[in-house]
Design an enzyme around this catalytic site. Structure first.
Site, PDB file in Angstrom:
ATOM      1  CB  SER A 124      -0.859  -0.033   1.267  1.00  0.00           C
ATOM      2  OG  SER A 124      -1.384   1.235   1.570  1.00  0.00           O
ATOM      3  CE1 TYR A 148      -3.894  -2.224   5.495  1.00  0.00           C
ATOM      4  CE2 TYR A 148      -2.961  -0.259   4.489  1.00  0.00           C
ATOM      5  CZ  TYR A 148      -3.552  -1.499   4.362  1.00  0.00           C
ATOM      6  OH  TYR A 148      -3.803  -2.004   3.121  1.00  0.00           O
ATOM      7  CE  LYS A 152      -1.411  -4.643   3.739  1.00  0.00           C
ATOM      8  NZ  LYS A 152      -1.532  -6.001   3.156  1.00  0.00           N
TER       9      LYS A 152
END
Lengths: 327, 327
Positions: A124, A148, A152
């Site tokens: 991402s 997050y 990632k």
């Protein structure tokens, strides 16, 4: 060839599965067995001509990764994750699913003797954190500002190390913001990027919470599926030791988006956008990346749209059967 | 104030503990309780005037991190790790100690209510991987080429995220290669950087396995202790969200090292270096970084030597009681 898609009930996973069902291939490789896994039973690709398995599976449960890998799929597409907002709201759940789940999958692969499948890992833009240069280069450092994004990057690092060791043959793809997302409006801070196009194209009013000069990085769902297909079948020798790649996309302001909507669907459609400034959303989005130099991805053969008009046309073709709103 | 040093039996840990014992402080903060932890019982700082605890502890054993954190030390210095070669040779052990051990420590801190200590985390140049620019900037991406480097970056990312969340107040320091390491020769690929100086300064022959134009990045053990002291007591507001910092050092070729040795200790001492090319070591070292732009670290107040001559003089003062070899 056996393809396993983990996270197959999500928007990209469904579109990928449907495409494999239609073509019988992923990229240039024929697929005879398709396994779809998710925490809810995947419904896509019911009409796949080969052998189709739908599996309800949670990677964080002991033994699940081993069970998924037991049949030694040739290509593993790992899309399963909880999203940014949820990983921020529930610290333990985010690390458990996004980090420990990924590591469980990679370790199940590592510990299977004589097995080193192609693994496509969904990363991402959240791996990057402000402050940014105007255009983010391929060698810009990874300083995520969310849990997050942190999870990632950790997955990217594992992918690189496990590939270097020969346990797998990984490719990590950093998706742009996917636009136009089909379906209903959602509450994500990024939701308006799709909403201001999708709702008017469906004849409905949409709210724009930020200024028209807000710039961001986009690609269509069709491009997202194309990235995965290419990553699943490309020659990974060209990646060298750096297996995570920022995908190409379109850098566009909200004003560019609206201009493209007007070109494709006319003034009356564009007039369905209602300005309603939201300082909270403006502040969140203000910290997001605006533009990338993706020469590396393009050299590696990854392709996306080159204009926002094209992104809108893809939506009209893929989601509206080519039909524009009347009027 | 209570200082906990984890990995206190290692070279840097011992030197830090000895300095705290002598000064009664870390940086500008008085230390009244000093806890030294390592997998073997730490022996340093026996003469510390305050309360001294020596703890045999393995962070990877359940409950150990909680036990160490139970007394709520104000500053936690986390130096415990297995080194690059061992992490490469034993995949599971490397991840267990360097990643899971660090996470266990950070989680024990996170799960202690109302507690957010300063945490100093030892990172490494191994977070970077070739190909490099000649001078590596502070915003260069992290693409480690070893499992050790991968584990160290993952620790950096956790440090950033746990600090952003308010669970701790972390500072990660990427140490240069420490030169001149005291003690006996070792088999590490980097061993010669210290050996070609240390052995001649002790009147013994040393082997140089690479060309004199090999360039690398160095700081003394005294500087390494200084980095930790500064990281333990600095105002972290200046770090913003990027809490991992490449430490300053001296970029020097092997030729620069030998020239400095000659200046400090004379031609006869420098003549004790015997050239014995080793292509394997030359290849390994050829992939290492050569120079860094550490303006950020210097702006933040971190200080190292500014010449290789100074690095040698520190060794003569700290390890040889100021005595040069006769002749």
């Amino acid at each position: 060839m056996h393809l396993l898609i983990i996270g197959a009930a999500g928007m990209i996973g469904r579109k990928l599965a449907e495409r494999v069902a239609v073509t019988g291939r992923i990229g240039d490789r024929a697929v005879d067995t398709l396994t779809l896994a998710d925490v809810v039973e995947p419904e896509a690709a019911q009409d796949f001509a080969g052998t189709r398995h739908a599996v309800t599976a949670d990677l964080t449960e002991p033994g699940t990764a081993e069970r998924l890998i037991g049949a030694r799929p040739d290509i593993v597409v790992h899309l399963a994750a909880i999203v940014s907002g949820e990983a921020e709201a529930d610290f333990d759940k985010g690390y458990r699913i996004n980090l420990d789940g990924t590591r469980a999958l990679f370790d199940a692969i590592r510990l299977t003797d004589g097995y080193a499948p192609r693994v496509v890992y969904a990363s991402s833009l959240a791996v990057f954190g402000a402050p940014f240069p105007d255009v983010i280069a391929d060698d810009f450092h990874l300083t995520p500002l969310t849990s997050y994004g942190t999870q990632k990057v950790m997955g990217e690092l594992l992918l690189d190390d496990y590939s270097r060791r020969g346990f797998m043959d990984g490719v990590g793809i950093r998706f742009p913001t996917i636009c136009i997302r089909p379906g209903r409006p959602n509450k994500a801070a990024s939701g308006f990027f799709s909403g201001i196009l999708r709702e008017p194209l469906n004849g409905q009013e949409a709210v724009l919470p930020v200024d028209e000069d807000v710039r961001h990085w986009h690609a269509s769902p069709r491009s997202a599926v194309g990235f995965i297909e290419h990553a699943a079948t490309m020659d990974t020798a060209a990646l060298g030791s750096r297996r995570n790649v920022t995908m190409p996309g379109v850098s566009a302001t909200v004003g560019d988006q609206i201009k493209a909507l007007r070109q494709v669907a006319g003034d009356a459609t564009a007039a369905l956008i209602r300005r309603e400034p939201d300082p909270t959303i403006a502040r969140i989005v203000g910290g997001w990346p605006r533009d990338f130099d993706t020469a590396r991805a393009r050299d590696l053969g990854f392709r996306a749209e080159t204009s926002f008009r094209e992104i809108i046309e893809v939506y009209v073709e893929d989601e509206l059967d080519g039909k524009l709103p009347s009027g």
